[in-house]
Design an enzyme around this catalytic site. Sequence first.
Site, mmCIF file in Angstrom:
data_model
loop_
_atom_site.group_PDB
_atom_site.id
_atom_site.type_symbol
_atom_site.label_atom_id
_atom_site.label_comp_id
_atom_site.label_asym_id
_atom_site.label_seq_id
_atom_site.Cartn_x
_atom_site.Cartn_y
_atom_site.Cartn_z
ATOM 1 C CG HIS A 401 3.149 13.983 -6.377
ATOM 2 N ND1 HIS A 401 2.724 15.205 -6.830
ATOM 3 C CD2 HIS A 401 4.222 13.646 -7.152
ATOM 4 C CE1 HIS A 401 3.492 15.599 -7.829
ATOM 5 N NE2 HIS A 401 4.398 14.659 -8.054
HETATM 6 C C1 LIG Z 1 6.449 9.118 -12.609
HETATM 7 C C2 LIG Z 1 6.759 9.979 -11.407
HETATM 8 C C3 LIG Z 1 6.960 11.340 -11.595
HETATM 9 C C4 LIG Z 1 7.235 12.159 -10.485
HETATM 10 N N1 LIG Z 1 7.557 13.473 -10.711
HETATM 11 C C5 LIG Z 1 7.999 14.223 -9.651
HETATM 12 C C6 LIG Z 1 8.507 15.535 -9.851
HETATM 13 O O1 LIG Z 1 8.603 16.029 -10.973
HETATM 14 N N2 LIG Z 1 8.893 16.233 -8.745
HETATM 15 C C7 LIG Z 1 8.797 15.737 -7.476
HETATM 16 O O2 LIG Z 1 9.110 16.449 -6.526
HETATM 17 N N3 LIG Z 1 8.340 14.479 -7.274
HETATM 18 C C8 LIG Z 1 7.972 13.707 -8.313
HETATM 19 N N4 LIG Z 1 7.560 12.416 -8.114
HETATM 20 C C9 LIG Z 1 7.492 11.916 -6.730
HETATM 21 C C10 LIG Z 1 8.877 11.585 -6.171
HETATM 22 O O3 LIG Z 1 9.600 10.805 -7.092
HETATM 23 C C11 LIG Z 1 8.681 10.836 -4.844
HETATM 24 O O4 LIG Z 1 7.988 11.679 -3.956
HETATM 25 C C12 LIG Z 1 10.016 10.422 -4.228
HETATM 26 O O5 LIG Z 1 10.779 9.639 -5.111
HETATM 27 C C13 LIG Z 1 9.765 9.634 -2.952
HETATM 28 O O6 LIG Z 1 11.019 9.357 -2.373
HETATM 29 P P1 LIG Z 1 11.156 8.229 -1.250
HETATM 30 O O7 LIG Z 1 12.572 8.273 -0.794
HETATM 31 O O8 LIG Z 1 10.086 8.433 -0.251
HETATM 32 O O9 LIG Z 1 10.837 6.846 -1.942
HETATM 33 P P2 LIG Z 1 11.076 6.211 -3.423
HETATM 34 O O10 LIG Z 1 11.644 7.226 -4.356
HETATM 35 O O11 LIG Z 1 9.785 5.576 -3.736
HETATM 36 O O12 LIG Z 1 12.184 5.142 -3.160
HETATM 37 C C14 LIG Z 1 11.983 4.008 -2.370
HETATM 38 C C15 LIG Z 1 12.946 2.917 -2.793
HETATM 39 O O13 LIG Z 1 12.917 1.906 -1.783
HETATM 40 C C16 LIG Z 1 12.938 0.637 -2.394
HETATM 41 N N5 LIG Z 1 12.288 -0.317 -1.479
HETATM 42 C C17 LIG Z 1 11.000 -0.281 -1.061
HETATM 43 N N6 LIG Z 1 10.751 -1.313 -0.219
HETATM 44 C C18 LIG Z 1 11.897 -2.014 -0.114
HETATM 45 C C19 LIG Z 1 12.268 -3.195 0.591
HETATM 46 N N7 LIG Z 1 11.374 -3.843 1.364
HETATM 47 N N8 LIG Z 1 13.540 -3.649 0.477
HETATM 48 C C20 LIG Z 1 14.455 -2.992 -0.295
HETATM 49 N N9 LIG Z 1 14.149 -1.870 -1.009
HETATM 50 C C21 LIG Z 1 12.891 -1.384 -0.912
HETATM 51 C C22 LIG Z 1 12.157 0.837 -3.670
HETATM 52 O O14 LIG Z 1 12.492 -0.169 -4.613
HETATM 53 C C23 LIG Z 1 12.557 2.244 -4.099
HETATM 54 O O15 LIG Z 1 13.630 2.242 -4.994
HETATM 55 C C24 LIG Z 1 7.265 11.589 -9.187
HETATM 56 C C25 LIG Z 1 7.063 10.225 -9.004
HETATM 57 C C26 LIG Z 1 6.829 9.412 -10.108
HETATM 58 C C27 LIG Z 1 6.627 7.925 -9.888
#
Ligand SMILES: Cc1cc2nc3c(=O)[nH]c(=O)nc-3n(C[C@H](O)[C@H](O)[C@H](O)COP(=O)(O)OP(=O)(O)OC[C@H]3O[C@@H](n4cnc5c(N)ncnc54)[C@H](O)[C@@H]3O)c2cc1C
Length: 465
Positions: A401
């Site tokens: 997280h």
């Molecule tokens: C193993 C695991 C278990 C988790 N369990 C939970 C849970 O049960 N409940 C919960 O609430 N949260 C959980 N989380 C946390 C939750 O998944 C994250 O808080 C959430 O996914 C973050 O969302 P985001 O949109 O900020 O970014 P992300 O989900 O990290 O997505 C970002 C995306 O942007 C892409 N990207 C990054 N940089 C670039 C670039 N320069 N060019 C093109 N693409 C790019 C990446 O490849 C990625 O696919 C967990 C996380 C993990 C890893």
Amino acid sequence: MSYDVAVVGSGPGGAVTARECARRGLRVVVLEEGAWVEPGAAEPYSLDQMRRQYRNQGLTVALGRPPVAYTEASCVGGGSEVNSGLYHRVDPEVLDEWSAAYAIEGLGRADLDPWFDSVEDRLSITTPPPPMNAASDVLRRGAEALGWDGLDVPRWVRHGASGAAPEKQTMLRTYLADAIAAGAEVRSGVRVERLRVEGGRVSGVETDRGVVRADHVVVCGGAVQTPALLLRSGVRRNVGRGLSMHPTVKVLAQLDEDVNDPRDLATYQVKEFAPAMTMGGSAGRPGMIALGLSGTWDRDRELSADWRRQSVYYASIRSQGTGRVRVLPGAADPVVTYHLTRRDMAALRAGLGRLMLLLSAAGARLQVPSYVGAPRVTDAGQVGPAAEAMSRAAAAVMSVHLCGTAPMGEDVRRSATDSFGRVHGVANLSVNDASLLPSAPGVNPQGTLMAVAHRNVDRLLEGSR
Ligand SMILES: Cc1cc2nc3c(=O)[nH]c(=O)nc-3n(C[C@H](O)[C@H](O)[C@H](O)COP(=O)(O)OP(=O)(O)OC[C@H]3O[C@@H](n4cnc5c(N)ncnc54)[C@H](O)[C@@H]3O)c2cc1C
């Protein structure tokens, strides 16, 4: 072709952004570095999944003493495709804390509730039907024996007919599907290298497949990659500094009965000490069990054969420490650091101790805390010394997280964007992902960041009408 909106990253933040923009009739492109992997095509919590859907196969670390192993997804749908699906609304006190510290407008619980309602509806948030899985029941038993508060946590999972595998409502199945249906273009395997920022505007998005042009760019790369991209693009004000996370320590527990379901994990969380500390269960494939014993492998390798009776549990804390994301010229990956304060280390030891106490109360006759050289714990009297002995040098700390690297707010001395994610000083650039949350919220963060992202994109679209 030129677009109205380019969204960088297709995780929960990017998917909400793309859906709302496309539904208002805008021409939207989503640029996602990771691969398109259909939900269910990779076994959950497996090595295959780590190779296909995690950044650097899941091998990423924040430098520090102790270092913190963290993981980020990298695939269409981002973290939603690989995570455990545990859903919470953030505590109102945490929203008040953020609003006061960063002068954030419109972030009270009443402001966010309609967005939470909408997210819960689309993700089919439900409490798992009984019976609770065996790994969860261990936590419930322990909590009840000690009189501690806990709950079976709602998830974004659809439960079909009895016996059918539950279907996790990932972004590919929900918000991205809606975005595509409304006309958004999702390009996988496209990495955004840099934004061209000239005269206070983004004039082009440089990818490894050429330049994309859009009137507005929304960066949603997650709490490590978003600041890295902004820094590579020369956008530096309060970017990358306030990395915040839930540092987590683990214990392997052996019960008398079979508790391990390698396809799932414990959905029960102990909330007696929340939001400062939460206890719950981790993935338990045999490989994860072996990893849980890596600090004592020479002594304990034979234990891993009994993995069906074992499960890995965690204690995670709201941390006082912070970290930083920096970029190096020519390097694809940023350098991430995190400093756990003395109080954090004390809280982690306390968390480990409470967790082992709870597992003893639940009937675990053997426990091995996950740190280098940890003792075996076979009765409650050994818990205190085993928790206290976790030094900085021996600790194995991890986190999934991550937040806080482009915080929102009106206080320009502390925030990277305004209260709704628009980057200070760059007219057509926004951030809309976990980076905006000023600190790790004390609950699993995806629900909160999606509600915030929905609120923000709605405000952005209001402004463009
Ligand atoms: C193993 C695991 C278990 C988790 N369990 C939970 C849970 O049960 N409940 C919960 O609430 N949260 C959980 N989380 C946390 C939750 O998944 C994250 O808080 C959430 O996914 C973050 O969302 P985001 O949109 O900020 O970014 P992300 O989900 O990290 O997505 C970002 C995306 O942007 C892409 N990207 C990054 N940089 C670039 C670039 N320069 N060019 C093109 N693409 C790019 C990446 O490849 C990625 O696919 C967990 C996380 C993990 C890893």
